[in-house]
Design an enzyme around this catalytic site. Structure first.
Site, mmCIF file in Angstrom:
data_model
loop_
_atom_site.group_PDB
_atom_site.id
_atom_site.type_symbol
_atom_site.label_atom_id
_atom_site.label_comp_id
_atom_site.label_asym_id
_atom_site.label_seq_id
_atom_site.Cartn_x
_atom_site.Cartn_y
_atom_site.Cartn_z
ATOM 1 N N HIS A 180 0.207 -8.304 17.912
ATOM 2 C CA HIS A 180 -0.678 -7.878 16.811
ATOM 3 C C HIS A 180 -1.593 -8.660 16.340
ATOM 4 O O HIS A 180 -1.679 -9.863 15.775
ATOM 5 C CB HIS A 180 0.415 -7.728 15.389
ATOM 6 C CG HIS A 180 0.046 -6.973 14.422
ATOM 7 N ND1 HIS A 180 0.287 -5.955 13.948
ATOM 8 C CD2 HIS A 180 -1.032 -7.277 13.694
ATOM 9 C CE1 HIS A 180 -0.285 -5.380 12.894
ATOM 10 N NE2 HIS A 180 -1.250 -5.972 12.877
ATOM 11 N N GLN A 207 -8.075 1.555 9.115
ATOM 12 C CA GLN A 207 -8.282 0.364 8.197
ATOM 13 C C GLN A 207 -8.338 0.896 6.809
ATOM 14 O O GLN A 207 -7.841 0.339 5.967
ATOM 15 C CB GLN A 207 -9.074 -0.700 8.529
ATOM 16 C CG GLN A 207 -9.327 -1.723 7.402
ATOM 17 C CD GLN A 207 -8.140 -2.749 7.548
ATOM 18 O OE1 GLN A 207 -8.222 -3.759 8.535
ATOM 19 N NE2 GLN A 207 -7.091 -2.772 6.602
ATOM 20 N N HIS A 265 -6.247 -8.469 15.518
ATOM 21 C CA HIS A 265 -7.467 -7.666 15.165
ATOM 22 C C HIS A 265 -8.514 -8.205 15.899
ATOM 23 O O HIS A 265 -9.370 -8.904 15.278
ATOM 24 C CB HIS A 265 -7.665 -7.531 13.599
ATOM 25 C CG HIS A 265 -6.499 -6.815 13.162
ATOM 26 N ND1 HIS A 265 -6.731 -5.434 12.472
ATOM 27 C CD2 HIS A 265 -5.076 -7.018 12.649
ATOM 28 C CE1 HIS A 265 -5.301 -5.092 11.877
ATOM 29 N NE2 HIS A 265 -4.405 -6.114 12.074
ATOM 30 N N HIS A 300 0.680 -0.094 10.619
ATOM 31 C CA HIS A 300 0.719 -0.963 9.162
ATOM 32 C C HIS A 300 1.579 -0.388 8.239
ATOM 33 O O HIS A 300 0.813 0.626 7.544
ATOM 34 C CB HIS A 300 -0.585 -1.340 8.949
ATOM 35 C CG HIS A 300 -1.141 -2.306 9.844
ATOM 36 N ND1 HIS A 300 -1.747 -2.009 11.115
ATOM 37 C CD2 HIS A 300 -1.849 -3.662 9.572
ATOM 38 C CE1 HIS A 300 -2.310 -3.005 11.453
ATOM 39 N NE2 HIS A 300 -2.378 -4.100 10.694
ATOM 40 N N GLU A 307 2.653 -2.656 3.738
ATOM 41 C CA GLU A 307 1.985 -4.217 3.676
ATOM 42 C C GLU A 307 1.509 -4.406 2.311
ATOM 43 O O GLU A 307 0.404 -4.480 1.915
ATOM 44 C CB GLU A 307 1.024 -4.263 4.746
ATOM 45 C CG GLU A 307 0.602 -5.813 4.928
ATOM 46 C CD GLU A 307 -0.390 -6.110 5.825
ATOM 47 O OE1 GLU A 307 -1.019 -4.943 6.389
ATOM 48 O OE2 GLU A 307 -0.737 -7.256 6.159
#
Ligand code: ZN
Length: 252
Positions: free
Chosen positions: A56, A151, A58, A209, A212
């Site tokens: 994981h 995102q 980015h 995701h 979170e």
């Protein structure tokens, strides 16, 4: 052959005999040996282990801390806001340069398998197109899996669904999501159903995701898990950052 290798939990040195891509034999050595010309890779009495996995990261956002501003609250939500500003000045070359620099650091630490989330809430999909090129250019060094990661949301971002679909068509390996970031609980649920449909239809993996946030009411993991069960896709589905679980009451 890999010669003069140390192995975890075993005293002495070893020769690891290779047959193509496979290990054919592991043979103890009585002493340090000199490499045969051309054939041997000398481990120099260092530890030899299987490559590590970075599951994981980015890579499109890597090495941008403080640009254009620092995250003063230190929270995830301000982080997303700062990244949104940074994203506006991001270019194809900027992403490729930073991603490759970070991949170099990963490789130096023994990592050979990487899954990167790439922000696709961008009408031009700049980061995704850059990372698809990077995946090819680093093929000899690492296996890179690209997640189409929304995102700023699938339902709450303009044309979010179309951008996700286009990202998969361009070459994303994995479908992502961010249900707790959508504007409403209903949008969170529908975003999970949409991304599971997309993955099921295209054969992609899934990595969401999921929850979170410290909010004990953030319960999208149950939605994702149930979608995976009903569709028989469990082995292809990952829930990341499920931190709300730490806030759930015991009865739940
Ligand atoms: Zn992440």
């Amino acid at each position: 052959n890999i010669i003069n290798a140390r192995l975890r939990g075993k005293p002495g040195l070893f020769r690891v005999a290779l047959n193509g891509e496979r290990i054919a034999a592991i043979v103890p050595q009585t002493d340090v040996v000199a490499p045969a010309k051309g054939n041997d890779l000398d481990a120099g009495q260092n530890l030899v282990v299987a490559p590590f996995v970075e599951p994981h990261i980015h890579l499109d956002a890597t090495l941008t801390a403080g640009e254009p501003k620092w995250n003063m609250s230190g929270t995830l939500f301000e982080g997303i806001e700062r990244w949104s500003e940074r994203k506006e000045i991001t270019t194809h070359d900027d992403i490729k340069t930073r991603a490759k620099k970070t991949i170099g650091m990963l490789v130096d630490h023994g990592i050979q398998h990487v899954r990167t989330h790439v922000d696709v809430t961008d009408p031009k999909l700049t980061a995704l197109k850059a990372m698809v090129e990077v995946r090819d250019e680093v093929r000899e060094l690492i296996d890179l899996q690209i997640v189409a990661f929304p995102q700023e949301g699938i339902e709450s971002y303009a044309n979010g669904r179309a951008l996700m679909t286009e990202a998969v068509a361009i070459g994303a390996d994995v479908v992502g999501g961010i249900p707790h970031f959508e504007n409403t609980r209903d949008q969170g649920v529908s975003s999970v159903k949409f991304l599971m449909d997309l993955a099921e239809r295209t054969g992609c993996l899934v990595d969401v995701h999921c929850d979170e946030t410290d909010d004990p009411q953030s319960r999208f993991l149950e939605v994702l898990a149930e979608e995976a069960r009903v569709r028989g896709m469990g082995a292809r589905v990952t829930a990341s950052h499920t931190v709300a679980m730490g806030s759930y009451d015991n009865a739940y």
